[in-house]
Design a protein around this motif. Sequence first.
Motif, PDB file in Angstrom:
ATOM      1  N   PHE A 329      44.873  67.564  86.414  1.00 33.24           N
ATOM      2  CA  PHE A 329      45.362  66.180  86.365  1.00 33.24           C
ATOM      3  C   PHE A 329      45.218  65.506  87.724  1.00 33.24           C
ATOM      4  O   PHE A 329      44.762  64.355  87.817  1.00 33.24           O
ATOM      5  N   MET A 330      45.595  66.213  88.791  1.00 36.20           N
ATOM      6  CA  MET A 330      45.514  65.631  90.127  1.00 36.20           C
ATOM      7  C   MET A 330      44.061  65.388  90.540  1.00 36.20           C
ATOM      8  O   MET A 330      43.743  64.381  91.193  1.00 36.20           O
ATOM      9  N   ARG A 331      43.160  66.309  90.173  1.00 34.33           N
ATOM     10  CA  ARG A 331      41.750  66.127  90.494  1.00 34.33           C
ATOM     11  C   ARG A 331      41.194  64.883  89.787  1.00 34.33           C
ATOM     12  O   ARG A 331      40.455  64.093  90.379  1.00 34.33           O
ATOM     13  N   ASN A 332      41.577  64.724  88.527  1.00 34.75           N
ATOM     14  CA  ASN A 332      41.110  63.543  87.793  1.00 34.75           C
ATOM     15  C   ASN A 332      41.657  62.257  88.401  1.00 34.75           C
ATOM     16  O   ASN A 332      40.947  61.245  88.499  1.00 34.75           O
ATOM     17  N   GLN A 333      42.931  62.309  88.796  1.00 33.05           N
ATOM     18  CA  GLN A 333      43.533  61.129  89.420  1.00 33.05           C
ATOM     19  C   GLN A 333      42.847  60.796  90.742  1.00 33.05           C
ATOM     20  O   GLN A 333      42.652  59.626  91.082  1.00 33.05           O
ATOM     21  N   LEU A 334      42.486  61.822  91.497  1.00 34.27           N
ATOM     22  CA  LEU A 334      41.804  61.595  92.772  1.00 34.27           C
ATOM     23  C   LEU A 334      40.431  60.964  92.550  1.00 34.27           C
ATOM     24  O   LEU A 334      40.050  60.023  93.257  1.00 34.27           O
ATOM     25  N   GLN A 335      39.684  61.479  91.585  1.00 31.35           N
ATOM     26  CA  GLN A 335      38.375  60.909  91.282  1.00 31.35           C
ATOM     27  C   GLN A 335      38.506  59.446  90.862  1.00 31.35           C
ATOM     28  O   GLN A 335      37.771  58.571  91.323  1.00 31.35           O
ATOM     29  N   GLU A 336      39.471  59.187  89.981  1.00 27.15           N
ATOM     30  CA  GLU A 336      39.654  57.814  89.496  1.00 27.15           C
ATOM     31  C   GLU A 336      40.078  56.886  90.625  1.00 27.15           C
ATOM     32  O   GLU A 336      39.632  55.740  90.702  1.00 27.15           O
ATOM     33  N   ALA A 337      40.933  57.354  91.517  1.00 31.92           N
ATOM     34  CA  ALA A 337      41.388  56.527  92.632  1.00 31.92           C
ATOM     35  C   ALA A 337      40.248  56.148  93.555  1.00 31.92           C
ATOM     36  O   ALA A 337      40.115  54.990  93.980  1.00 31.92           O
ATOM     37  N   ARG A 338      39.401  57.123  93.882  1.00 34.63           N
ATOM     38  CA  ARG A 338      38.309  56.839  94.812  1.00 34.63           C
ATOM     39  C   ARG A 338      37.266  55.917  94.184  1.00 34.63           C
ATOM     40  O   ARG A 338      36.720  55.040  94.856  1.00 34.63           O
ATOM     41  N   TRP A 339      37.026  56.074  92.893  1.00 33.97           N
ATOM     42  CA  TRP A 339      36.085  55.162  92.255  1.00 33.97           C
ATOM     43  C   TRP A 339      36.668  53.765  92.130  1.00 33.97           C
ATOM     44  O   TRP A 339      35.956  52.764  92.220  1.00 33.97           O
ATOM     45  N   PHE A 340      37.965  53.671  91.922  1.00 30.68           N
ATOM     46  CA  PHE A 340      38.609  52.358  91.838  1.00 30.68           C
ATOM     47  C   PHE A 340      38.483  51.622  93.174  1.00 30.68           C
ATOM     48  O   PHE A 340      38.191  50.424  93.216  1.00 30.68           O
ATOM     49  N   ILE A 341      38.691  52.337  94.270  1.00 26.46           N
ATOM     50  CA  ILE A 341      38.576  51.728  95.596  1.00 26.46           C
ATOM     51  C   ILE A 341      37.138  51.284  95.860  1.00 26.46           C
ATOM     52  O   ILE A 341      36.894  50.198  96.398  1.00 26.46           O
ATOM     53  N   LYS A 342      36.181  52.122  95.465  1.00 32.80           N
ATOM     54  CA  LYS A 342      34.784  51.746  95.675  1.00 32.80           C
ATOM     55  C   LYS A 342      34.390  50.555  94.821  1.00 32.80           C
ATOM     56  O   LYS A 342      33.578  49.717  95.232  1.00 32.80           O
ATOM     57  N   SER A 343      34.954  50.429  93.626  1.00 34.23           N
ATOM     58  CA  SER A 343      34.675  49.271  92.785  1.00 34.23           C
ATOM     59  C   SER A 343      35.229  47.995  93.417  1.00 34.23           C
ATOM     60  O   SER A 343      34.596  46.941  93.366  1.00 34.23           O
ATOM     61  N   LEU A 344      36.416  48.102  94.026  1.00 34.98           N
ATOM     62  CA  LEU A 344      36.971  46.947  94.738  1.00 34.98           C
ATOM     63  C   LEU A 344      36.079  46.555  95.905  1.00 34.98           C
ATOM     64  O   LEU A 344      35.847  45.366  96.168  1.00 34.98           O
ATOM     65  N   GLN A 345      35.600  47.555  96.631  1.00 35.08           N
ATOM     66  CA  GLN A 345      34.724  47.289  97.768  1.00 35.08           C
ATOM     67  C   GLN A 345      33.439  46.608  97.307  1.00 35.08           C
ATOM     68  O   GLN A 345      32.982  45.634  97.935  1.00 35.08           O
ATOM     69  N   SER A 346      32.862  47.102  96.212  1.00 38.94           N
ATOM     70  CA  SER A 346      31.645  46.497  95.688  1.00 38.94           C
ATOM     71  C   SER A 346      31.890  45.055  95.261  1.00 38.94           C
ATOM     72  O   SER A 346      31.057  44.177  95.493  1.00 38.94           O
ATOM     73  N   ARG A 347      33.048  44.794  94.657  1.00 41.38           N
ATOM     74  CA  ARG A 347      33.383  43.429  94.237  1.00 41.38           C
ATOM     75  C   ARG A 347      33.436  42.490  95.431  1.00 41.38           C
ATOM     76  O   ARG A 347      32.887  41.383  95.398  1.00 41.38           O
ATOM     77  N   ASN A 348      34.099  42.918  96.488  1.00 38.77           N
ATOM     78  CA  ASN A 348      34.227  42.063  97.666  1.00 38.77           C
ATOM     79  C   ASN A 348      32.878  41.805  98.331  1.00 38.77           C
ATOM     80  O   ASN A 348      32.591  40.690  98.783  1.00 38.77           O
ATOM     81  N   GLU A 349      32.051  42.845  98.413  1.00 42.85           N
ATOM     82  CA  GLU A 349      30.737  42.672  99.035  1.00 42.85           C
ATOM     83  C   GLU A 349      29.875  41.698  98.236  1.00 42.85           C
ATOM     84  O   GLU A 349      29.205  40.827  98.810  1.00 42.85           O
ATOM     85  N   THR A 350      29.893  41.835  96.904  1.00 40.91           N
ATOM     86  CA  THR A 350      29.096  40.943  96.068  1.00 40.91           C
ATOM     87  C   THR A 350      29.601  39.514  96.167  1.00 40.91           C
ATOM     88  O   THR A 350      28.816  38.564  96.256  1.00 40.91           O
ATOM     89  N   LEU A 351      30.920  39.351  96.155  1.00 45.98           N
ATOM     90  CA  LEU A 351      31.506  38.016  96.270  1.00 45.98           C
ATOM     91  C   LEU A 351      31.121  37.356  97.593  1.00 45.98           C
ATOM     92  O   LEU A 351      30.804  36.160  97.640  1.00 45.98           O
ATOM     93  N   MET A 352      31.122  38.119  98.675  1.00 53.59           N
ATOM     94  CA  MET A 352      30.761  37.561  99.974  1.00 53.59           C
ATOM     95  C   MET A 352      29.300  37.126 100.008  1.00 53.59           C
ATOM     96  O   MET A 352      28.960  36.064 100.543  1.00 53.59           O
ATOM     97  N   LYS A 353      28.415  37.941  99.457  1.00 51.97           N
ATOM     98  CA  LYS A 353      26.994  37.594  99.458  1.00 51.97           C
ATOM     99  C   LYS A 353      26.751  36.296  98.691  1.00 51.97           C
ATOM    100  O   LYS A 353      26.024  35.406  99.159  1.00 51.97           O
ATOM    101  N   VAL A 354      27.364  36.174  97.524  1.00 51.44           N
ATOM    102  CA  VAL A 354      27.156  34.985  96.702  1.00 51.44           C
ATOM    103  C   VAL A 354      27.754  33.754  97.376  1.00 51.44           C
ATOM    104  O   VAL A 354      27.126  32.692  97.446  1.00 51.44           O
ATOM    105  N   ALA A 355      28.982  33.881  97.897  1.00 45.11           N
ATOM    106  CA  ALA A 355      29.637  32.738  98.540  1.00 45.11           C
ATOM    107  C   ALA A 355      28.862  32.276  99.769  1.00 45.11           C
ATOM    108  O   ALA A 355      28.740  31.075 100.032  1.00 45.11           O
TER     109      ALA A 355
END
Length: 488
Positions: A329-355
């Motif tokens: 359970f903890m391993r799955n939570q860790l994987q999900e957490a790190r991917w969630f953070i990377k998705s946020l990072q990707s969102r911000n980078e894409t938003l900055m490029k477009v803006a």
Amino acid sequence: MTPQLQQAIRLLQLSTLDLQQEVQEALEANPMLERQEDGEDYDNNEVSESHTDAGINTPTETGNSQESLYEAPSHSEESFEEGDWSERIPNELPVDTAWEDIYQTSASNLPSNDDDEWDFTNRTSAGESLQTHLLWQLNVAPMTDTDRLIAVTLIDSINDRGYLENSLEEIHAGLDPDLDIELDEVEVVLRRIQQFEPAGVGARNLQECLLLQLRQLPSDTEWLAQAQQLVGNHLEALGNRDYNLLMRRMKLKEDELRAVVELIQTLNPRPGSQIETSEPEYVVPDVIVRKHNGRWLVELNQEAMPRLRVNAHYANLVRRADSSADNTFMRNQLQEARWFIKSLQSRNETLMKVATQIVEHQRGFLDYGDEAMKPLVLHDIAEAVGMHESTISRVTTQKYMHTPRGIYELKYFFSSHVSTSEGGECSSTAIRAIIKKLVAAESPKKPLSDSKIAGLLEEQGIQVARRTVAKYRESLGIAPSSERKRLI
């Protein structure tokens, strides 16, 4: 589509307020995630540099596939000590699968356990409706039980604009026959309701609505009698802007008629609109644009962007070789957490490029206003940043930019173009701004027709058909010339 890409696309199209709610749900559901407090150093999950000069070319994605847009940059250092739990997150998970197929939990299906702080009213309450406002006044008004029953029925027939939707005969026919209620009693109760606030409520038509409001004005109000005469006998002529006919029939001079019309214009033709029935919607800008040393700077709104990181204490509890249920359970939570953070990072980078590219294209608007807006379509930005048009569409939906001229949705900067006589192009937004300027400067006694506006635009080198002018005028909420005529 991989689960990572599905999640990144979903976060990309969320508005700032929806994203904050999504982040809060993730924090409550995933113990591996924690919020980065102000003043603390960023770790490897920090979003990339969010301050970019619009005058400098920013790096863009080179990949042609949409999947490549969401590949997060790799980091060689971790901000916390890595233990046996550390392992590389796979670059891709199986395609065409859901996130729940890989991980056991999801932020969306786990409720908060903090029942003490759950406030049901804050999440379900809405603004007071007109019916609720009228019923409150009814409860404090002295009435018999029969009259109160009639009043409740009448209030149920009042729409959001404040008008009685059904006729008195229909309402009377719907009452209980055993009560032996006469039609006159229904009309008497209606007159009681018409004395409630807001003034003019319960009217059956516009004329009655305006007369009710005039009757509630102080008797010493200047031009009150003339206003009642005009509304009662000549409302159609007023609607047609036939001021010469009104002056003849009412035997008034032009300045006197103007004073009467100004008094009528203080009335509200939709009294029910004074009661707010919905919660206010707040706009949080995602991007801030400002001018510094003669150059336009683009930066993310750091106060609106969630800052998350992996909780180092819980992450160090994960053991590589342990296959117990808790460790899995903890391993799955860790994987999900790190991917969630990377998705946020990707969102911000894409938003900055477009803006940044939008500001690069629309410098004229930022310097001079709507009339300097250039034609811009999704394909132009997609080509500049190396992304697909569908991605640009997601980025610009429900995302807002704070500029010195106000807050605008990113889609506002996109508009079609019209050819000019000199072979150039003029955006539809600029044409709307010119039309608005021409109407504002027109003679009140002789407003500009659509054909005349088209002619004035042609003199400026902009070739627009009359029907196109009418379409742009309607989109601006400007009435036709026959309805804009007024006394000076």
